[in-house]
Design a protein around this motif. Structure first.
Motif, mmCIF file in Angstrom:
data_model
loop_
_atom_site.group_PDB
_atom_site.id
_atom_site.type_symbol
_atom_site.label_atom_id
_atom_site.label_comp_id
_atom_site.label_asym_id
_atom_site.label_seq_id
_atom_site.Cartn_x
_atom_site.Cartn_y
_atom_site.Cartn_z
ATOM 1 N N ASP A 1 0.288 36.677 -1.031
ATOM 2 C CA ASP A 1 0.993 37.442 -2.057
ATOM 3 C C ASP A 1 1.860 36.497 -2.875
ATOM 4 O O ASP A 1 2.378 35.502 -2.351
ATOM 5 C CB ASP A 1 1.871 38.521 -1.422
ATOM 6 N N ILE A 2 2.080 36.829 -4.128
ATOM 7 C CA ILE A 2 2.842 35.962 -5.035
ATOM 8 C C ILE A 2 4.274 35.755 -4.555
ATOM 9 O O ILE A 2 4.858 34.699 -4.789
ATOM 10 C CB ILE A 2 2.792 36.498 -6.482
ATOM 11 N N VAL A 3 4.857 36.725 -3.841
ATOM 12 C CA VAL A 3 6.239 36.604 -3.360
ATOM 13 C C VAL A 3 6.322 35.928 -1.997
ATOM 14 O O VAL A 3 7.416 35.616 -1.524
ATOM 15 C CB VAL A 3 6.941 37.979 -3.307
ATOM 16 N N GLN A 4 5.179 35.691 -1.362
ATOM 17 C CA GLN A 4 5.141 35.114 -0.019
ATOM 18 C C GLN A 4 5.582 33.663 -0.042
ATOM 19 O O GLN A 4 5.113 32.869 -0.845
ATOM 20 C CB GLN A 4 3.721 35.234 0.540
ATOM 21 N N THR A 5 6.505 33.313 0.882
ATOM 22 C CA THR A 5 6.989 31.931 0.977
ATOM 23 C C THR A 5 6.606 31.281 2.298
ATOM 24 O O THR A 5 6.843 30.095 2.488
ATOM 25 C CB THR A 5 8.519 31.869 0.804
ATOM 26 N N GLY A 6 6.044 32.034 3.222
ATOM 27 C CA GLY A 6 5.634 31.475 4.502
ATOM 28 C C GLY A 6 5.248 32.559 5.481
ATOM 29 O O GLY A 6 5.218 33.746 5.146
ATOM 30 N N LEU A 7 4.942 32.115 6.698
ATOM 31 C CA LEU A 7 4.571 33.011 7.792
ATOM 32 C C LEU A 7 5.381 32.624 9.013
ATOM 33 O O LEU A 7 5.690 31.449 9.211
ATOM 34 C CB LEU A 7 3.077 32.883 8.102
ATOM 35 N N GLU A 8 5.715 33.624 9.831
ATOM 36 C CA GLU A 8 6.555 33.331 10.994
ATOM 37 C C GLU A 8 6.254 34.313 12.121
ATOM 38 O O GLU A 8 6.158 35.523 11.886
ATOM 39 C CB GLU A 8 8.020 33.446 10.576
ATOM 40 N N TRP A 9 6.108 33.786 13.332
ATOM 41 C CA TRP A 9 6.025 34.620 14.525
ATOM 42 C C TRP A 9 7.458 34.897 14.979
ATOM 43 O O TRP A 9 8.217 33.973 15.239
ATOM 44 C CB TRP A 9 5.256 33.905 15.633
ATOM 45 N N VAL A 10 7.831 36.178 15.060
ATOM 46 C CA VAL A 10 9.197 36.584 15.386
ATOM 47 C C VAL A 10 9.172 37.438 16.649
ATOM 48 O O VAL A 10 8.328 38.324 16.789
ATOM 49 C CB VAL A 10 9.822 37.392 14.219
ATOM 50 N N GLU A 11 10.101 37.162 17.564
ATOM 51 C CA GLU A 11 10.209 37.974 18.772
ATOM 52 C C GLU A 11 10.447 39.431 18.379
ATOM 53 O O GLU A 11 11.293 39.722 17.525
ATOM 54 C CB GLU A 11 11.334 37.471 19.652
ATOM 55 N N LEU A 12 9.712 40.331 19.034
ATOM 56 C CA LEU A 12 9.810 41.756 18.698
ATOM 57 C C LEU A 12 11.249 42.261 18.742
ATOM 58 O O LEU A 12 11.675 43.006 17.859
ATOM 59 C CB LEU A 12 8.935 42.583 19.646
ATOM 60 N N GLU A 13 12.018 41.823 19.746
ATOM 61 C CA GLU A 13 13.400 42.313 19.895
ATOM 62 C C GLU A 13 14.286 41.913 18.725
ATOM 63 O O GLU A 13 15.320 42.528 18.492
ATOM 64 C CB GLU A 13 14.047 41.766 21.175
ATOM 65 N N LYS A 14 13.928 40.868 18.004
ATOM 66 C CA LYS A 14 14.768 40.353 16.918
ATOM 67 C C LYS A 14 14.470 40.994 15.562
ATOM 68 O O LYS A 14 15.211 40.776 14.605
ATOM 69 C CB LYS A 14 14.630 38.838 16.827
ATOM 70 N N VAL A 15 13.411 41.768 15.483
ATOM 71 C CA VAL A 15 13.005 42.341 14.196
ATOM 72 C C VAL A 15 14.055 43.291 13.628
ATOM 73 O O VAL A 15 14.293 43.317 12.421
ATOM 74 C CB VAL A 15 11.634 43.034 14.312
ATOM 75 N N ALA A 16 14.733 44.039 14.485
ATOM 76 C CA ALA A 16 15.729 45.012 14.008
ATOM 77 C C ALA A 16 16.848 44.358 13.215
ATOM 78 O O ALA A 16 17.446 44.986 12.340
ATOM 79 C CB ALA A 16 16.310 45.799 15.179
ATOM 80 N N ALA A 17 17.131 43.087 13.481
ATOM 81 C CA ALA A 17 18.225 42.388 12.801
ATOM 82 C C ALA A 17 17.770 41.647 11.545
ATOM 83 O O ALA A 17 18.602 41.101 10.823
ATOM 84 C CB ALA A 17 18.883 41.401 13.762
ATOM 85 N N LEU A 18 16.476 41.641 11.271
ATOM 86 C CA LEU A 18 15.956 40.929 10.101
ATOM 87 C C LEU A 18 16.027 41.772 8.846
ATOM 88 O O LEU A 18 16.096 43.001 8.907
ATOM 89 C CB LEU A 18 14.488 40.545 10.328
#
Length: 159
Positions: free
Chosen positions: A114-131
């Motif tokens: 996507d044009i707005v995409q700046t990268g990819l990242e694997w994120v721990e499931l528990e940390k998603v709520a704070a993102l």
């Protein structure tokens, strides 16, 4: 007096790609703000939604995935939300699938980001709520996948 806007409905498929307790997210810059999105995108005419999820994930991340199950359906009707003045013609229906990688999950790099995409990242499931994951309504359900407490179903018209 302004003409009334007739919304166009856009269907899309998103993927919650999970591997070893982590979810794959796109880093992005949206409206000058750093954020995250799930991989996925618009459905083509005649394309089943699970095929849409597989195609979009491959295009944006380089991964091939297996669609495991339907998690959620989310709508976004622009006229009902914060930017109603500019998004009155927006009506999106997103089908969100739980997916698993078929190959090596560390080999990332799509060919049609996507044009707005700046990268990819694997994120721990528990940390998603704070993102700063957009839409915000997905933060808690994705985090809840870590403890198998995520309810499935219709999330409603949410931002």
């Amino acid at each position: 007096m302004a003409e009334p806007v007739t919304p166009t409905i856009r269907t899309s498929a998103k993927a919650v790609v999970v591997h070893d307790g982590r979810v794959l997210l796109q880093r992005a810059n949206w409206g000058g703000e750093d954020c995250y999105f799930l991989p996925g995108g618009g459905q083509n005419p005649g394309e089943p939604l699970d095929a849409t999820a597989r195609r979009e994930v491959h295009e944006e991340t380089g991964l091939r995935v297996t669609v495991e199950k339907l998690l959620w359906v989310r709508e976004y009707i622009g006229a009902h939300h914060e930017h109603a003045d500019t998004e009155a013609g927006t009506h999106r229906i997103e089908v969100i699938f739980h997916c698993t990688p078929e190959g090596e999950p560390g080999q990332l790099g799509g060919h049609a980001e996507d044009i707005v995409q700046t990268g990819l990242e694997w994120v721990e499931l528990e940390k998603v709520a704070a993102l700063n994951l957009l839409p915000q309504a997905l933060r808690q359900p994705i985090s809840a996948l870590a403890t198998n407490q995520a309810p499935a179903g219709y999330l409603g018209d949410v931002a």
